[in-house]
Design a protein around this motif. Structure first.
Motif, mmCIF file in Angstrom:
data_model
loop_
_atom_site.group_PDB
_atom_site.id
_atom_site.type_symbol
_atom_site.label_atom_id
_atom_site.label_comp_id
_atom_site.label_asym_id
_atom_site.label_seq_id
_atom_site.Cartn_x
_atom_site.Cartn_y
_atom_site.Cartn_z
ATOM 1 N N SER A 68 -9.279 -6.469 35.283
ATOM 2 C CA SER A 68 -10.623 -6.389 34.690
ATOM 3 C C SER A 68 -11.574 -7.380 35.352
ATOM 4 O O SER A 68 -12.717 -7.042 35.663
ATOM 5 C CB SER A 68 -10.563 -6.687 33.191
ATOM 6 O OG SER A 68 -9.771 -5.742 32.549
ATOM 7 N N ASN A 69 -11.094 -8.599 35.554
ATOM 8 C CA ASN A 69 -11.943 -9.588 36.234
ATOM 9 C C ASN A 69 -12.458 -9.027 37.558
ATOM 10 O O ASN A 69 -13.637 -9.144 37.881
ATOM 11 C CB ASN A 69 -11.145 -10.863 36.543
ATOM 12 C CG ASN A 69 -10.836 -11.682 35.299
ATOM 13 O OD1 ASN A 69 -11.350 -11.393 34.219
ATOM 14 N ND2 ASN A 69 -9.989 -12.690 35.449
ATOM 15 N N ILE A 70 -11.548 -8.442 38.316
ATOM 16 C CA ILE A 70 -11.875 -7.980 39.665
ATOM 17 C C ILE A 70 -12.875 -6.824 39.624
ATOM 18 O O ILE A 70 -13.927 -6.874 40.271
ATOM 19 C CB ILE A 70 -10.579 -7.583 40.409
ATOM 20 C CG1 ILE A 70 -9.759 -8.845 40.705
ATOM 21 C CG2 ILE A 70 -10.882 -6.820 41.689
ATOM 22 C CD1 ILE A 70 -8.336 -8.578 41.190
ATOM 23 N N VAL A 71 -12.555 -5.789 38.851
ATOM 24 C CA VAL A 71 -13.453 -4.615 38.867
ATOM 25 C C VAL A 71 -14.735 -4.880 38.077
ATOM 26 O O VAL A 71 -15.808 -4.414 38.471
ATOM 27 C CB VAL A 71 -12.752 -3.317 38.378
ATOM 28 C CG1 VAL A 71 -11.660 -2.903 39.351
ATOM 29 C CG2 VAL A 71 -12.207 -3.455 36.982
ATOM 30 N N ASP A 72 -14.641 -5.648 36.990
ATOM 31 C CA ASP A 72 -15.857 -5.955 36.229
ATOM 32 C C ASP A 72 -16.841 -6.753 37.086
ATOM 33 O O ASP A 72 -18.052 -6.572 37.000
ATOM 34 C CB ASP A 72 -15.521 -6.751 34.959
ATOM 35 C CG ASP A 72 -14.789 -5.894 33.928
ATOM 36 O OD1 ASP A 72 -14.654 -4.670 34.166
ATOM 37 O OD2 ASP A 72 -14.325 -6.445 32.907
ATOM 38 N N ALA A 73 -16.315 -7.634 37.890
ATOM 39 C CA ALA A 73 -17.206 -8.451 38.740
ATOM 40 C C ALA A 73 -17.903 -7.573 39.777
ATOM 41 O O ALA A 73 -18.999 -7.908 40.225
ATOM 42 C CB ALA A 73 -16.411 -9.553 39.430
#
Lengths: 398, 398
Positions: free
Chosen positions: A311-316
């Motif tokens: 989530s961190n990766i794609v949300d960013a």
């Protein structure tokens, strides 16, 4: 005064090791809690209770000779119960017996045993990029030549590309699913098609299935039994991840009963296990395995952390294939940046990653999610800052 | 489909393994108590109490991460205490520190790590006959060439013979004292003379001291510390015999601080330990060693059985150098018989020995005295019968 080959390897060093040292440097400056080190894939869950119980039982009830030599292939009783488990896992009814198995000092020793057993000087081994970087050393240790074939944009093997790489010298292909570093799991259909293509060739090509991550699959994904897919199959297994015992060095090789050269191959692997210096797998861990074979680490814990990091990766605003297994996310470097350029930008936010070049797939980087939940949560802002610096559009709130 | 090199080795088989099978055949016919099997050197004493206590303590008081990865060279604390012990044993004050040591999966893995670290293709390694037969495989695994130099009739190295065998390609010499199979212990004077000769050569020749038997010496014989004798020294140690842990695979390499290439060599060995597949020595055994380093098996028990077997041999009328250490007597075959002829005559009395050819010294045979006291006592009549058949004069009563 040391070997020329080793000298150049020492000079090169290990990219992961360098990140490790960079991590220590940053932690000394900013404090460990403010450095987000995703560079090392060290399984951090404790072994399951069954393992501790078995070890306790053995320590409290010693039997004569329990620390002595056994056959180089390991205890018959340990091998028999593993063979039974593998047989049960086969949907097509492949029957494995104890003689198919050689207990080893983890999967790394297993692979060295196998390459030592099959390779003549200059024989080629096909590796599917991205792959665990140590494979190259394992092949070269035994005078083999790694031949690298790329997978597609979803990290899936391309059968025709592999076929185009086959030569008269091709001795083996390595399959690693769930995969390090991509986390993808190959389907049964794909593996069976690969088997068909290999059997069409005019000489035997061994399929070496490196399976340290076989028990780490998420979202209900079932990892197919390779026994159902390949004829000329050699499995290399380790309990480093399944039971979180990486420091204890326990695993095995298994030759499929359908392998065309079953007799010679099983004997050769046991001989290699002896002469390469393992001699046998540690006695006590063979006994522990026998008592806790069906136990597993808490896989849902890894799945939870995968979700957080993903989530961190794609949300960013970054792109990555969501891994179905293993302990890593292999994300694209954005904006056409090289691995190093991207890793340097990340490091400015105390975010440590390993460039894809180390896995023979530049343009990506690997992030291990076997790090603390707190660290993954705290890293979210660092991913967002890197994305902002690169002009990427966030897909969710910080 | 297996490696050509392995194929020929498999066909050859192991002489010891063949005796093992012959032993099982005879035991099935005559009963185990009527077969005198001196063919296998399997340390049969139980580990000392300290080892069991340490294992129990670890199993009952687990600490987080105790089964996880550590540095490829092993725990710093384990290496430090070993370094301290080795430093204390040096009479000339050689100071070893933890960085000199790499924990390994026994001495066999240690030797493979070392040969992998130092050998380029075609490099020569001098072996002093008779020697442990696996050395040849260890050297050849890493594309080296074994060069065999005979010792004298008392199995002592002849410095001028060794010097005559040195070429520009000589990379190392292996020293094994107490020796398998002869049981002799080399004196400090002899080892120092060897060192002097080696240092006179125009390139560095590594001395590899294989020390699995270092704690098994009899008659008050003191095994000199090799640190006091050699400059370009690499030690390969194992607790297989000292603590009777052969099935657990725990040992180490140690590079002398005086070695000319100390930095590169220590780094190369750790790299080899990783890439050859051990990765690290089993975590739990490193912890056990740390707690029981100064313990030892009951050496007097081995000495007692050596005395029994040696008396059988010489009283019957045979000749043998009395071993000062290790677990074997290496006796002359009488009447100019070949190893095989003599072994066949012995086998008719259910007496199993291994021919000296397996140790590159024909005209001898090896008898392991790590077999039961009863079996050694009962074998006395078999030795006397063989002697009678060969027309030898007894030196004592049956």
């Amino acid at each position: 005064m040391i070997s020329g080959k080793l000298k150049s390897k020492l000079a090169g060093g290990s990219a992961i090791r360098k990140m490790f040292e960079e991590g220590n440097r940053l932690k000394a400056i900013y404090g460990a809690e403010n450095v987000y080190d995703f560079s090392i894939g060290n399984p951090d869950l404790e072994p399951p209770k069954e393992v501790f119980d078995a070890l306790k039982e053995l320590a409290l009830n010693p039997v004569p000779g329990m620390h002595g030599y056994m056959s180089n292939s390991g205890y018959e009783s340990t091998r028999a119960i593993i063979a039974e488990k593998r047989s049960k896992e086969s949907e097509s009814g492949v029957k494995v017996d104890a003689g198919a198995i050689c207990m080893t000092v983890g999967a790394a020793a297993a692979m060295n045993d196998v390459f030592h057993s099959i390779l003549d000087d200059g024989d080629e081994v096909i590796l599917l990029a991205p792959f665990f970087m140590e494979y190259i050393g394992y092949v070269e240790n035994h005078n083999g030549k790694p031949v690298i074939v790329d997978t597609d944009s979803k990290f899936m093997p391309d059968i025709s590309k592999i076929e185009a790489a086959v030569t008269a010298k091709t001795k083996a292909i390595v399959i690693n699913s769930p995969n390090n570093p991509s986390g993808v799991v190959y389907s049964k259909e794909l593996l069976c098609s690969l088997n068909e293509m290999l059997l069409k060739q005019d000489h035997v090509i061994h399929v070496i299935a490196d399976e340290p991550y076989i028990d780490l699959a998420y979202d209900g994904v079932k990892v197919p039994s390779v026994l159902d897919c390949f004829k000329n199959l050699i499995v290399c297994f380790s309990w480093s991840k399944s039971l979180s015992l990486p420091g204890e060095r326990i695993g095995y090789t298994l030759v499929s009963p359908n392998h065309e050269d079953y007799e010679d191959l099983t004997a050769a692997i046991v001989l290699s296990n002896r002469t390469l210096g393992s001699v046998n797998a540690p006695a006590i861990w063979q006994r522990v395995i026998e008592k806790s074979l069906y136990a597993k680490v808490d896989v849902s814990n890894y799945e939870y952390r995968r979700n957080l990091l993903y989530s961190n990766i794609v949300d960013a605003g970054f792109d990555a294939v969501k891994p179905s297994g293993a302990l890593y996310i292999f994300m694209n470097t954005p904006n056409g940046l090289t691995d190093q350029e991207f890793a340097d930008i990340c490091a400015k936010q105390n975010l440590l990653v390993v460039g894809g070049k180390s896995f023979s797939r530049p343009g990506y980087c690997r992030l291990a999610f076997c790090v603390s939940e707190v660290s993954i949560k705290n890293s979210r802002k660092a991913f967002f800052k890197v994305a902002e610096e690169l002009g990427l559009k966030h897909r969710a709130e910080l």
